[in-house]
Design a protein around this motif. Sequence first.
Motif, mmCIF file in Angstrom:
data_model
loop_
_atom_site.group_PDB
_atom_site.id
_atom_site.type_symbol
_atom_site.label_atom_id
_atom_site.label_comp_id
_atom_site.label_asym_id
_atom_site.label_seq_id
_atom_site.Cartn_x
_atom_site.Cartn_y
_atom_site.Cartn_z
ATOM 1 N N THR A 27 -5.949 -26.401 17.938
ATOM 2 C CA THR A 27 -4.931 -25.411 18.289
ATOM 3 C C THR A 27 -3.588 -25.932 17.814
ATOM 4 O OG1 THR A 27 -6.120 -24.679 20.285
ATOM 5 C CG2 THR A 27 -3.757 -24.202 20.175
ATOM 6 N N LEU A 28 -2.871 -25.119 17.039
ATOM 7 C CA LEU A 28 -1.575 -25.518 16.502
ATOM 8 C C LEU A 28 -0.474 -24.699 17.170
ATOM 9 C CD1 LEU A 28 0.067 -27.149 14.415
ATOM 10 C CD2 LEU A 28 -0.376 -25.328 12.763
ATOM 11 N N VAL A 29 0.484 -25.380 17.782
ATOM 12 C CA VAL A 29 1.578 -24.719 18.505
ATOM 13 C C VAL A 29 2.867 -24.841 17.692
ATOM 14 C CG1 VAL A 29 2.854 -24.583 20.678
ATOM 15 C CG2 VAL A 29 0.477 -25.394 20.676
ATOM 16 N N GLU A 30 3.522 -23.703 17.449
ATOM 17 C CA GLU A 30 4.737 -23.687 16.632
ATOM 18 C C GLU A 30 5.701 -22.633 17.184
ATOM 19 O OE1 GLU A 30 7.771 -23.780 14.187
ATOM 20 O OE2 GLU A 30 6.185 -25.301 14.042
ATOM 21 N N GLN A 31 6.994 -22.990 17.232
ATOM 22 C CA GLN A 31 7.977 -22.081 17.802
ATOM 23 C C GLN A 31 8.328 -20.925 16.869
ATOM 24 O OE1 GLN A 31 11.180 -24.849 19.084
ATOM 25 N NE2 GLN A 31 10.819 -24.034 21.137
ATOM 26 N N SER A 32 8.268 -21.133 15.571
ATOM 27 C CA SER A 32 8.661 -20.103 14.614
ATOM 28 C C SER A 32 7.584 -19.028 14.483
ATOM 29 C CB SER A 32 8.934 -20.735 13.250
ATOM 30 O OG SER A 32 9.068 -19.750 12.247
ATOM 31 N N GLN A 33 7.939 -17.803 14.880
ATOM 32 C CA GLN A 33 7.009 -16.680 14.783
ATOM 33 C C GLN A 33 6.613 -16.425 13.335
ATOM 34 O OE1 GLN A 33 5.670 -14.661 17.303
ATOM 35 N NE2 GLN A 33 4.467 -13.711 15.672
ATOM 36 N N GLN A 34 7.585 -16.487 12.443
ATOM 37 C CA GLN A 34 7.323 -16.234 11.030
ATOM 38 C C GLN A 34 6.347 -17.260 10.454
ATOM 39 O OE1 GLN A 34 10.867 -16.241 8.663
ATOM 40 N NE2 GLN A 34 9.864 -15.495 6.818
ATOM 41 N N ARG A 35 6.549 -18.509 10.794
ATOM 42 C CA ARG A 35 5.656 -19.551 10.289
ATOM 43 C C ARG A 35 4.257 -19.395 10.870
ATOM 44 N NH1 ARG A 35 7.892 -25.570 10.541
ATOM 45 N NH2 ARG A 35 9.327 -24.616 9.047
ATOM 46 N N CYS A 36 4.180 -19.002 12.125
ATOM 47 C CA CYS A 36 2.869 -18.804 12.766
ATOM 48 C C CYS A 36 2.082 -17.687 12.074
ATOM 49 C CB CYS A 36 3.044 -18.480 14.248
ATOM 50 S SG CYS A 36 3.442 -19.916 15.264
ATOM 51 N N GLU A 37 2.774 -16.611 11.716
ATOM 52 C CA GLU A 37 2.093 -15.494 11.044
ATOM 53 C C GLU A 37 1.522 -15.936 9.698
ATOM 54 O OE1 GLU A 37 5.040 -12.459 10.821
ATOM 55 O OE2 GLU A 37 4.915 -11.930 12.967
ATOM 56 N N ARG A 38 2.264 -16.763 9.002
ATOM 57 C CA ARG A 38 1.783 -17.261 7.711
ATOM 58 C C ARG A 38 0.604 -18.227 7.900
ATOM 59 N NH1 ARG A 38 6.085 -19.366 6.305
ATOM 60 N NH2 ARG A 38 5.631 -21.590 6.460
ATOM 61 N N LEU A 39 0.715 -19.095 8.894
ATOM 62 C CA LEU A 39 -0.342 -20.074 9.150
ATOM 63 C C LEU A 39 -1.627 -19.404 9.621
ATOM 64 C CD1 LEU A 39 1.728 -22.854 10.970
ATOM 65 C CD2 LEU A 39 0.683 -23.032 8.717
ATOM 66 N N ASP A 40 -1.483 -18.328 10.364
ATOM 67 C CA ASP A 40 -2.650 -17.641 10.922
ATOM 68 C C ASP A 40 -3.567 -17.129 9.810
ATOM 69 O OD1 ASP A 40 -4.036 -16.956 13.217
ATOM 70 O OD2 ASP A 40 -3.286 -14.902 13.202
ATOM 71 N N GLU A 41 -2.992 -16.843 8.653
ATOM 72 C CA GLU A 41 -3.778 -16.330 7.534
ATOM 73 C C GLU A 41 -4.477 -17.434 6.750
ATOM 74 O OE1 GLU A 41 -1.090 -14.110 5.141
ATOM 75 O OE2 GLU A 41 -0.704 -12.565 6.668
ATOM 76 N N GLU A 42 -3.904 -18.636 6.766
ATOM 77 C CA GLU A 42 -4.448 -19.688 5.913
ATOM 78 C C GLU A 42 -5.172 -20.800 6.653
ATOM 79 O OE1 GLU A 42 -0.922 -22.816 5.146
ATOM 80 O OE2 GLU A 42 -0.459 -20.819 4.369
ATOM 81 N N GLN A 43 -4.983 -20.922 7.959
ATOM 82 C CA GLN A 43 -5.584 -22.030 8.699
ATOM 83 C C GLN A 43 -6.849 -21.617 9.434
ATOM 84 O OE1 GLN A 43 -4.871 -25.236 8.893
ATOM 85 N NE2 GLN A 43 -2.928 -25.313 7.802
ATOM 86 N N ASN A 44 -7.825 -22.505 9.429
ATOM 87 C CA ASN A 44 -9.042 -22.290 10.200
ATOM 88 C C ASN A 44 -8.865 -22.923 11.582
ATOM 89 O OD1 ASN A 44 -11.685 -21.652 10.914
ATOM 90 N ND2 ASN A 44 -12.529 -23.514 9.982
ATOM 91 N N ALA A 45 -7.850 -22.432 12.285
ATOM 92 C CA ALA A 45 -7.496 -22.986 13.592
ATOM 93 C C ALA A 45 -6.815 -21.907 14.413
ATOM 94 C CB ALA A 45 -6.568 -24.195 13.426
ATOM 95 N N ARG A 46 -6.702 -22.164 15.702
ATOM 96 C CA ARG A 46 -6.010 -21.242 16.594
ATOM 97 C C ARG A 46 -4.511 -21.507 16.482
ATOM 98 N NH1 ARG A 46 -5.943 -21.941 23.111
ATOM 99 N NH2 ARG A 46 -4.768 -20.063 23.683
ATOM 100 N N ILE A 47 -3.730 -20.486 16.147
ATOM 101 C CA ILE A 47 -2.281 -20.626 15.976
ATOM 102 C C ILE A 47 -1.585 -19.942 17.154
ATOM 103 C CG2 ILE A 47 -0.323 -20.286 14.446
ATOM 104 C CD1 ILE A 47 -2.562 -21.996 13.241
ATOM 105 N N VAL A 48 -0.737 -20.711 17.844
ATOM 106 C CA VAL A 48 -0.044 -20.196 19.029
ATOM 107 C C VAL A 48 1.465 -20.313 18.841
ATOM 108 C CG1 VAL A 48 0.336 -20.488 21.510
ATOM 109 C CG2 VAL A 48 -1.956 -20.819 20.545
ATOM 110 N N THR A 49 2.178 -19.213 19.054
ATOM 111 C CA THR A 49 3.636 -19.260 19.015
ATOM 112 C C THR A 49 4.139 -19.667 20.390
ATOM 113 O OG1 THR A 49 3.659 -17.423 17.416
ATOM 114 C CG2 THR A 49 5.732 -17.942 18.536
#
Length: 449
Positions: A27-49
């Motif tokens: 699970t990857l936690v990141e404050q930037s909403q924009q970065r999370c949206e980009r990561l959600d498409e490329e990472q095989n992991a749970r992305i949490v803003t």
Amino acid sequence: MKIIIVGAGEVGHNLCTTLAAEKHDVTLVEQSQQRCERLDEEQNARIVTGNGSSARQLVDLDVANCDAFLAMTSDDRTNLISCSLAKGLGAKNTIARIHDETYSDNSVINYQLHFGIDLLVNPEAICAVELAKAIRNPGRVAVENFARGQIEVQQQSVAAGSRLVGRKLKDLKLDSRVRVGYVQRDGCTEVANADTTLSEGDIVTLFGHPEALFALREKFDPKKKVELARVVLFGGSETAISLIRLLSNPRFKIRVIEKDAEKCRTLAERFPRITVINGDATSLRLMEEEQIGSADYFVACTKDDEENILTCIQASKLGAKHVQLVINKGDYDELLGMLRSYLSIEVVVSPRSATADFMRRTLSSEKVTNLAEMPDGSGRILELRINHSSPCVGRKVKDIQLPRGCLFVALLHKFKAKVPGADDTILAGDRLVVVVGEGQEKALMETLV
């Protein structure tokens, strides 16, 4: 393994990719909403803003049931707070990324112990270890680096005229920080023991503290002179500072070229024995004026990858004997091989990649890791993880009867490493580096694991 990573910068992003590829539940936690949206498409992991230093956020992430919590943001205080909260909420293993040396200075207070964090990691310091290995000892044995450079492996040849010839190891009174691992003679390799007698021409492989190993060179070859190494660093970065510390021996003559005048003053005050030059190494004229072509080592370690690459190319063309490069961003990952082969850059390191490799080894659940093969297949160098059920837990080294042809060469306890002494006690969570002769692995496992 369930892993939570806070921070999706270069280090956190690459770490997420690496661990997810190894089938961990990340699970990857990141404050930037924009970065999370980009990561959600490329990472095989749970992305949490969200905010990784919020206790409420950590509870929602079920941090109490995670096996490892990694705070990898670029802000030290955020990482310390996040890890401390995660540990308090039940995380099994917490690792915080730090930059400021304040938090690794234990002279007033142990920050790691105070915040209840299992491990503090500095990516730039890990890079510096990789750079220093080739500079401190060009003939270093190709053994997987362990203990972050606190333990090294070197080979020495017993020369004619050495006082070691004809003497048994138990009579040599070597530095306690050094251990003879094995001896090669006439094409045969033997794991060392107290009764091993050294002969002229023997190739001896030693494990120990880098400076203690260096001090032994004269004993093996009295005629061998210590040569000064001229090292030029481009950039007064954290990597450069860590490298300066690792090259503290007077045999290294260090010059630092830094564009920022304030950084130059700070470096000169902190390290009075080095030479600090206020200038830009991308200038060919400056490189020629500073006679970079006569340097033994040129290391480009600024935060600007393009400048690092350019200066390395110039240093190589000017004649610097050995050129090393630090790459900070992932944009050049596919070019690293080309940089080495076509541009004569011997060592290329990356904080993000070095940290990912270190974390992969640290978080590995394997009880045994093969670090290296001994010559002619005569044995191996293994790293063993000691758990609570291991039969050696709570016992002193002198009370452990190792199988014939096996030898302890390093003991790693949390952040510190040493050559084990007879009165050292083995604890759960420790790692042992053992030289194991051919056919003795099964017996060793029964004794230690």
